[in-house]
Design an enzyme around this catalytic site. Structure first.
Site, PDB file in Angstrom:
ATOM      1  N   ASP A  14       0.837  -1.207   0.000  1.00 21.66           N
ATOM      2  CA  ASP A  14       0.000   0.000   0.000  1.00 21.66           C
ATOM      3  C   ASP A  14       0.874   1.259   0.000  1.00 21.66           C
ATOM      4  O   ASP A  14       1.986   1.249   0.521  1.00 21.66           O
ATOM      5  CB  ASP A  14      -0.889  -0.027   1.247  1.00 21.66           C
ATOM      6  CG  ASP A  14      -2.036   0.960   1.151  1.00 21.66           C
ATOM      7  OD1 ASP A  14      -2.276   1.505   0.062  1.00 21.66           O
ATOM      8  OD2 ASP A  14      -2.686   1.186   2.180  1.00 21.66           O
ATOM      9  N   HIS A  31       2.864   3.271  -8.903  1.00 22.62           N
ATOM     10  CA  HIS A  31       2.735   1.813  -9.092  1.00 22.62           C
ATOM     11  C   HIS A  31       3.973   1.249  -9.792  1.00 22.62           C
ATOM     12  O   HIS A  31       4.417   0.151  -9.495  1.00 22.62           O
ATOM     13  CB  HIS A  31       1.472   1.488  -9.899  1.00 22.62           C
ATOM     14  CG  HIS A  31       0.204   1.898  -9.200  1.00 22.62           C
ATOM     15  ND1 HIS A  31      -0.061   1.553  -7.891  1.00 22.62           N
ATOM     16  CD2 HIS A  31      -0.866   2.622  -9.616  1.00 22.62           C
ATOM     17  CE1 HIS A  31      -1.247   2.047  -7.534  1.00 22.62           C
ATOM     18  NE2 HIS A  31      -1.746   2.704  -8.558  1.00 22.62           N
ATOM     19  N   LEU A 125      12.319 -19.319  -4.955  1.00 18.72           N
ATOM     20  CA  LEU A 125      11.187 -18.665  -4.293  1.00 18.72           C
ATOM     21  C   LEU A 125       9.870 -18.914  -5.049  1.00 18.72           C
ATOM     22  O   LEU A 125       9.820 -18.813  -6.271  1.00 18.72           O
ATOM     23  CB  LEU A 125      11.467 -17.156  -4.229  1.00 18.72           C
ATOM     24  CG  LEU A 125      10.465 -16.310  -3.447  1.00 18.72           C
ATOM     25  CD1 LEU A 125      10.551 -16.604  -1.957  1.00 18.72           C
ATOM     26  CD2 LEU A 125      10.706 -14.815  -3.705  1.00 18.72           C
ATOM     27  N   SER A 190      -8.246  -5.405   4.464  1.00 15.70           N
ATOM     28  CA  SER A 190      -8.695  -5.115   3.102  1.00 15.70           C
ATOM     29  C   SER A 190      -8.992  -6.368   2.283  1.00 15.70           C
ATOM     30  O   SER A 190      -8.597  -6.465   1.125  1.00 15.70           O
ATOM     31  CB  SER A 190      -7.656  -4.245   2.374  1.00 15.70           C
ATOM     32  OG  SER A 190      -7.520  -3.012   3.027  1.00 15.70           O
TER      33      SER A 190
HETATM   34  C1  FPP Z   1      -1.862   0.117  -3.511  1.00 11.67           C
HETATM   35  O1  FPP Z   1      -1.388   1.444  -3.435  1.00 11.67           O
HETATM   36  C2  FPP Z   1      -1.230  -0.591  -4.648  1.00 11.67           C
HETATM   37  C3  FPP Z   1      -1.889  -1.104  -5.723  1.00 11.67           C
HETATM   38  C4  FPP Z   1      -3.355  -1.031  -5.871  1.00 11.67           C
HETATM   39  C5  FPP Z   1      -1.164  -1.768  -6.858  1.00 11.67           C
HETATM   40  C6  FPP Z   1       0.042  -2.585  -6.474  1.00 11.67           C
HETATM   41  C7  FPP Z   1       0.681  -3.157  -7.683  1.00 11.67           C
HETATM   42  C8  FPP Z   1       2.003  -3.191  -7.921  1.00 11.67           C
HETATM   43  C9  FPP Z   1       3.009  -2.653  -6.982  1.00 11.67           C
HETATM   44  C10 FPP Z   1       2.492  -3.813  -9.175  1.00 11.67           C
HETATM   45  C11 FPP Z   1       2.973  -5.222  -8.879  1.00 11.67           C
HETATM   46  C12 FPP Z   1       3.645  -5.818 -10.049  1.00 11.67           C
HETATM   47  C13 FPP Z   1       3.794  -7.164 -10.255  1.00 11.67           C
HETATM   48  C14 FPP Z   1       4.531  -7.622 -11.451  1.00 11.67           C
HETATM   49  C15 FPP Z   1       3.265  -8.198  -9.338  1.00 11.67           C
HETATM   50  P1  FPP Z   1      -2.456   2.624  -3.449  1.00 11.67           P
HETATM   51  O2  FPP Z   1      -2.667   3.067  -4.848  1.00 11.67           O
HETATM   52  O3  FPP Z   1      -3.691   2.182  -2.730  1.00 11.67           O
HETATM   53  O4  FPP Z   1      -1.728   3.758  -2.648  1.00 11.67           O
HETATM   54  P2  FPP Z   1      -2.429   4.916  -1.809  1.00 11.67           P
HETATM   55  O5  FPP Z   1      -3.178   4.234  -0.694  1.00 11.67           O
HETATM   56  O6  FPP Z   1      -1.283   5.737  -1.336  1.00 11.67           O
HETATM   57  O7  FPP Z   1      -3.333   5.651  -2.763  1.00 11.67           O
END
Ligand code: FPP
Length: 243
Positions: A14, A31, A125, A190
């Site tokens: 997050d 992201h 892994l 969540s």
């Molecule tokens: C939450 O942060 C994050 C996500 C909804 C997306 C997470 C996805 C990745 C990191 C990509 C992963 C890649 C692979 C290849 C597995 P948020 O947007 O809710 O952050 P905020 O709460 O600060 O708005």
């Protein structure tokens, strides 16, 4: 790291949006940085003795975000999956998924299927990526499949145990996570691994996901090792007492 390293760590990544906002960048950039942070972590985790890592990449609720953000995350997922496809034989990763993939684009579904199939003998892994995943949706689908088996006469309702439910989840046969990490300081599950995480230890850090490093993972493991896990029993002199 000693021998009490959690075999399975699950992560709620997050804070990507906040990371980008702080820098006046589009959320998708957060992201992208998050995916890079994950990549660094996955390459370091095996060396710490961790066997399974499950990450929450896209939830059933994330579709409510703007089209631009959803498309951005989907593109990052596809790039990441293809990157792991290119290197699975070198890294020895074994990659799996959680969630209802049928709502993802046919191209992404095909890439995931190809990566799963080709990496299935990886001895390194074991990485599970949760996409279009929700713990309640996973349980709903498990209940549907159990009900079908009952209807077809393959399963006696009185014979349904907790193990029956576990065996019908997307995550089966991966063992339950002992440690669930959530970044960016929120104290919420969540809808992530709500069945599998019943006895997990939770570790919350204020770090935003793109800033989370392998050193932070080491710290989370050390914090886990200091906790006294009781599973509802009492730990007396290293002997588990039930009740
Ligand atoms: C939450 O942060 C994050 C996500 C909804 C997306 C997470 C996805 C990745 C990191 C990509 C992963 C890649 C692979 C290849 C597995 P948020 O947007 O809710 O952050 P905020 O709460 O600060 O708005």
């Amino acid at each position: 790291m000693g021998n009490n390293v959690p075999k399975h760590i699950a992560i709620i990544m997050d804070g990507n949006g906040r990371w980008a906002k702080k820098r006046l960048l589009p959320r998708v950039m957060g992201h992208k940085q998050g995916a890079d942070a994950l990549d660094r972590l996955l390459h370091a985790a095996g060396g710490m003795g961790v066997e399974h890592i499950t990450v929450y990449a896209f939830s059933t609720e994330n579709w409510k975000r703007s089209e631009e953000e959803v498309n951005g995350v989907m593109g990052i997922l596809r790039d990441g999956i293809n990157k792991y496809f290119r290197e699975y034989s070198k890294s020895n990763f074994r990659v799996d998924s959680l969630g209802d993939l049928s709502r993802l684009s046919p191209e992404l579904q095909a890439d995931i299927a190809r990566l799963k199939e080709n990496s299935k003998n990886g001895k390194g892994l074991h990485i599970t990526i949760a996409m279009n995943y929700g713990g309640r949706d996973e349980l709903r689908r498990a209940v549907q499949n159990i009900a079908r088996e009952v209807k077809e006469g393959k399963l006696d309702p009185d014979a349904i145990t907790e193990d029956t439910i576990t065996q019908h989840l997307d995550s089966y046969p991966t063992p339950d996570p002992e440690l669930i990490i959530r970044t960016s300081g929120e104290f919420r599950i969540s809808n992530f691994l709500i069945w599998q995480g019943a006895y997990a230890e939770y570790y919350i850090t204020d770090k935003l996901w793109p800033d989370f490093t392998p050193e932070d993972l080491r710290e989370a493991i050390l914090a886990y090792q200091k906790r006294d896990r009781r599973f509802g029993g009492r730990n007396e002199g290293g002997v588990w007492q039930s009740g």
